[in-house]
Every structure is written in structure tokens, then in C-alpha cells.
Write a protein that holds these residues in place. Structure first.
Motif, PDB file in Angstrom:
ATOM      1  N   ASN A 162     -44.793 -81.743   8.484  1.00  0.00           N
ATOM      2  CA  ASN A 162     -43.348 -81.507   8.674  1.00  0.00           C
ATOM      3  C   ASN A 162     -43.054 -80.956  10.250  1.00  0.00           C
ATOM      4  N   GLU A 163     -44.170 -80.184  10.759  1.00  0.00           N
ATOM      5  CA  GLU A 163     -44.262 -79.608  11.928  1.00  0.00           C
ATOM      6  C   GLU A 163     -44.588 -80.960  13.157  1.00  0.00           C
ATOM      7  N   TYR A 164     -45.393 -81.562  12.650  1.00  0.00           N
ATOM      8  CA  TYR A 164     -45.676 -83.068  13.376  1.00  0.00           C
ATOM      9  C   TYR A 164     -44.577 -83.574  13.559  1.00  0.00           C
ATOM     10  N   TYR A 165     -43.683 -83.829  12.496  1.00  0.00           N
ATOM     11  CA  TYR A 165     -42.590 -84.981  12.605  1.00  0.00           C
ATOM     12  C   TYR A 165     -41.487 -84.249  13.450  1.00  0.00           C
ATOM     13  N   LEU A 166     -41.379 -82.646  13.352  1.00  0.00           N
ATOM     14  CA  LEU A 166     -40.316 -81.938  14.173  1.00  0.00           C
ATOM     15  C   LEU A 166     -40.934 -82.035  15.692  1.00  0.00           C
ATOM     16  N   LYS A 167     -41.902 -81.919  15.962  1.00  0.00           N
ATOM     17  CA  LYS A 167     -42.593 -81.815  17.287  1.00  0.00           C
ATOM     18  C   LYS A 167     -42.207 -83.276  17.930  1.00  0.00           C
ATOM     19  N   ASN A 168     -42.581 -84.357  17.323  1.00  0.00           N
ATOM     20  CA  ASN A 168     -42.531 -85.561  17.821  1.00  0.00           C
ATOM     21  C   ASN A 168     -40.904 -86.035  17.860  1.00  0.00           C
ATOM     22  N   CYS A 169     -40.163 -85.592  16.922  1.00  0.00           N
ATOM     23  CA  CYS A 169     -38.814 -85.959  17.232  1.00  0.00           C
ATOM     24  C   CYS A 169     -38.135 -85.289  18.558  1.00  0.00           C
ATOM     25  N   CYS A 170     -38.572 -83.984  18.622  1.00  0.00           N
ATOM     26  CA  CYS A 170     -38.186 -83.144  20.124  1.00  0.00           C
ATOM     27  C   CYS A 170     -38.730 -83.789  21.219  1.00  0.00           C
ATOM     28  N   GLN A 171     -40.114 -84.414  21.199  1.00  0.00           N
ATOM     29  CA  GLN A 171     -40.696 -85.079  22.195  1.00  0.00           C
ATOM     30  C   GLN A 171     -39.852 -86.380  22.491  1.00  0.00           C
ATOM     31  N   PHE A 172     -39.708 -86.966  21.757  1.00  0.00           N
ATOM     32  CA  PHE A 172     -39.092 -88.288  21.867  1.00  0.00           C
ATOM     33  C   PHE A 172     -37.635 -88.430  21.901  1.00  0.00           C
ATOM     34  N   GLY A 173     -37.078 -87.067  21.801  1.00  0.00           N
ATOM     35  CA  GLY A 173     -35.634 -87.172  21.663  1.00  0.00           C
ATOM     36  C   GLY A 173     -34.766 -87.609  20.647  1.00  0.00           C
ATOM     37  N   ILE A 214     -32.830 -84.546  10.651  1.00  0.00           N
ATOM     38  CA  ILE A 214     -32.164 -83.337   9.793  1.00  0.00           C
ATOM     39  C   ILE A 214     -33.022 -82.397   9.374  1.00  0.00           C
ATOM     40  N   LEU A 215     -32.875 -81.096   9.658  1.00  0.00           N
ATOM     41  CA  LEU A 215     -33.699 -80.004   9.267  1.00  0.00           C
ATOM     42  C   LEU A 215     -33.143 -79.251   7.908  1.00  0.00           C
ATOM     43  N   PHE A 260     -32.540 -91.551  10.978  1.00  0.00           N
ATOM     44  CA  PHE A 260     -32.630 -90.251  10.371  1.00  0.00           C
ATOM     45  C   PHE A 260     -34.126 -89.817  10.429  1.00  0.00           C
ATOM     46  N   CYS A 261     -34.463 -88.626  10.506  1.00  0.00           N
ATOM     47  CA  CYS A 261     -35.928 -88.167  10.248  1.00  0.00           C
ATOM     48  C   CYS A 261     -35.735 -87.039   9.428  1.00  0.00           C
ATOM     49  N   LEU A 262     -36.223 -86.824   8.321  1.00  0.00           N
ATOM     50  CA  LEU A 262     -36.193 -85.619   7.378  1.00  0.00           C
ATOM     51  C   LEU A 262     -37.304 -84.657   7.754  1.00  0.00           C
ATOM     52  N   VAL A 263     -36.872 -83.542   8.086  1.00  0.00           N
ATOM     53  CA  VAL A 263     -37.888 -82.414   8.402  1.00  0.00           C
ATOM     54  C   VAL A 263     -37.625 -81.048   7.524  1.00  0.00           C
ATOM     55  N   MET A 264     -38.491 -80.774   6.931  1.00  0.00           N
ATOM     56  CA  MET A 264     -38.346 -79.494   6.007  1.00  0.00           C
ATOM     57  C   MET A 264     -39.104 -78.222   7.047  1.00  0.00           C
ATOM     58  N   SER A 265     -37.933 -77.311   7.151  1.00  0.00           N
ATOM     59  CA  SER A 265     -38.605 -76.151   7.724  1.00  0.00           C
ATOM     60  C   SER A 265     -39.762 -75.296   7.015  1.00  0.00           C
ATOM     61  N   SER A 315     -31.053 -75.274   1.833  1.00  0.00           N
ATOM     62  CA  SER A 315     -31.064 -75.874   0.633  1.00  0.00           C
ATOM     63  C   SER A 315     -30.930 -77.341   1.049  1.00  0.00           C
ATOM     64  N   TYR A 316     -31.242 -77.941  -0.214  1.00  0.00           N
ATOM     65  CA  TYR A 316     -31.521 -79.559  -0.248  1.00  0.00           C
ATOM     66  C   TYR A 316     -30.372 -80.084  -0.757  1.00  0.00           C
ATOM     67  N   GLU A 317     -29.453 -80.636  -0.260  1.00  0.00           N
ATOM     68  CA  GLU A 317     -28.369 -81.287  -1.020  1.00  0.00           C
ATOM     69  C   GLU A 317     -28.420 -82.824  -0.345  1.00  0.00           C
ATOM     70  N   ILE A 318     -28.956 -83.751  -1.038  1.00  0.00           N
ATOM     71  CA  ILE A 318     -29.209 -85.099  -0.230  1.00  0.00           C
ATOM     72  C   ILE A 318     -27.912 -85.531  -0.223  1.00  0.00           C
ATOM     73  N   GLU A 319     -26.617 -85.294  -0.870  1.00  0.00           N
ATOM     74  CA  GLU A 319     -25.474 -85.939  -0.740  1.00  0.00           C
ATOM     75  C   GLU A 319     -24.914 -85.697   0.636  1.00  0.00           C
ATOM     76  N   GLU A 320     -25.404 -84.475   1.393  1.00  0.00           N
ATOM     77  CA  GLU A 320     -24.864 -84.004   2.727  1.00  0.00           C
ATOM     78  C   GLU A 320     -25.324 -85.100   3.542  1.00  0.00           C
ATOM     79  N   TYR A 321     -26.158 -85.860   3.513  1.00  0.00           N
ATOM     80  CA  TYR A 321     -26.714 -86.670   4.634  1.00  0.00           C
ATOM     81  C   TYR A 321     -26.370 -88.201   4.219  1.00  0.00           C
TER      82      TYR A 321
END
Length: 172
Positions: free
Chosen positions: A143-154, A158-159, A102-107, A163-169
Motif C-alpha cells: 500500500n505504501e508503494y501504491y501511495l508513493k507512486n500515485c503521488c509521484q505520477f500525480g 482513494i485513501l 481509481f487507485c485504492l490505498v489502505m493507510s 472505515s471501508y464503505e465500498i458504496e462511498e466509492y
């Protein structure tokens, strides 16, 4: 099963680990606790501010702990920002099949709308020292750094956008 949780500061990594512990009764390892134990005990000359060096140093230990847990058919949650984006390179397929990431990323929109909530929830699990450098711009960059690297490394992420409902994850 091994669950890896990473993401930028204040994204809720420790909170998610705690919720997963409560739901599934899997123990979890805070990489920050390991880091501070090694630093305070004098096992390393690195400081809490040596992020890149700490990632390399800590990962050599953590990946072997993960392998040991898998070999012993034990569950473990590992959370922290010191998980390298190329973490999959450390494991053969037999291990990878036992790891959920899981990588948590906030928009940027979420950060704009909820920055005061992000600050207000920073001590939900751990007690943090005030950080003058923790600005809205810093949070966006991280957060941009984490999103970019997640995309780069495939890597899956979790974007957190509306809202932020931790139970969803918490569904494995």
C-alpha cells in the motif's frame, strides 16, 4: 466511459468493480482473468509471479482494448494491479477525457486496525488460494508503494483510512 481500478492486493478492486457493474451496468474486465487465460493457453512463458513483466505485457493489450471501447462509445471497467503508473502516457487527450482512474490505498493505521478484516474479506468476490507470504508487513509495503507512486505520477487515489464503505466509492 472507461473506469480503471488499481491498487495493492486485497484493497477491494474486484469488489468495487462488481459494485460499479451492479450500479451502472458497465461490463468489467478482470486483468487477472486475462493474465491467467494467456498463461494457461501458452500465449506467454510468463508466470503469475512475474509482476513487472506482466504489467508491461498485459498493458500493451489492455490499452488497445480501452481505445477500441472508447472509439465505439462503449463503457468498460478494467480492474487489476497490472495498470502501470504512467498509464496516461498511452493515450491522447481525446481518450484521457473518457477515462476515470481509481487507485485504492489502505493507510498503515487502517491495516493495523483491520488486518483480520482484510484477510476475512479476501474471498468476497474471487476465491483465493492461501498465501503464507501475505503478512501485515507485506500489506503495508504494498500500500505504501501504491501511495508513493500515485503521488509521484500525480494520480488520484482513494485513501481507506477510518472505515471501508465500498458504496462511498461508487459515485462516477
Amino acid at each position: 466511459m472507461i473506469i480503471l481500478i488499481t491498487g495493492a492486493s486485497h484493497t477491494g478492486k474486484t469488489l468495487l468493480a462488481q459494485k460499479l457493474l451492479e450500479k451502472y451496468h458497465y461490463p468489467y474486465l478482470s486483468i487477472d482473468h486475462l493474465k491467467m487465460g494467456l498463461i494457461r493457453s501458452g500465449q506467454t512463458d510468463l508466470t503469475p509471479y512475474d509482476d513487472d513483466k506482466l504489467t508491461d505485457y498485459l498493458w500493451t493489450i489492455i490499452k488497445e482494448m480501452i481505445k477500441t471501447a472508447i472509439e465505439n462509445r462503449q463503457n468498460l471497467i478494467v480492474e487489476g494491479c497490472y495498470i502501470p503508473f504512467n498509464w496516461k502516457d498511452s493515450f491522447d487527450e481525446e481518450y484521457l477525457s473518457q477515462i476515470k482512474f481509481f487507485c485504492l490505498v489502505m493507510s498503515e493505521a487502517y491495516i493495523d486496525e483491520h488486518f483480520s478484516d482484510i484477510i476475512g474479506n479476501e474471498n468476497v468476490i474471487e476465491k483465493r488460494l492461501p498465501d503464507e507470504d501475505f503478512t501485515i508487513q507485506f500489506v503495508k509495503q504494498e500500500n505504501e508503494y501504491y501511495l508513493k507512486n500515485c503521488c509521484q505520477f500525480g494520480l488520484d487515489y482513494i485513501l481507506i483510512d477510518k472505515s471501508y464503505e465500498i458504496e462511498e466509492y461508487c459515485q462516477l
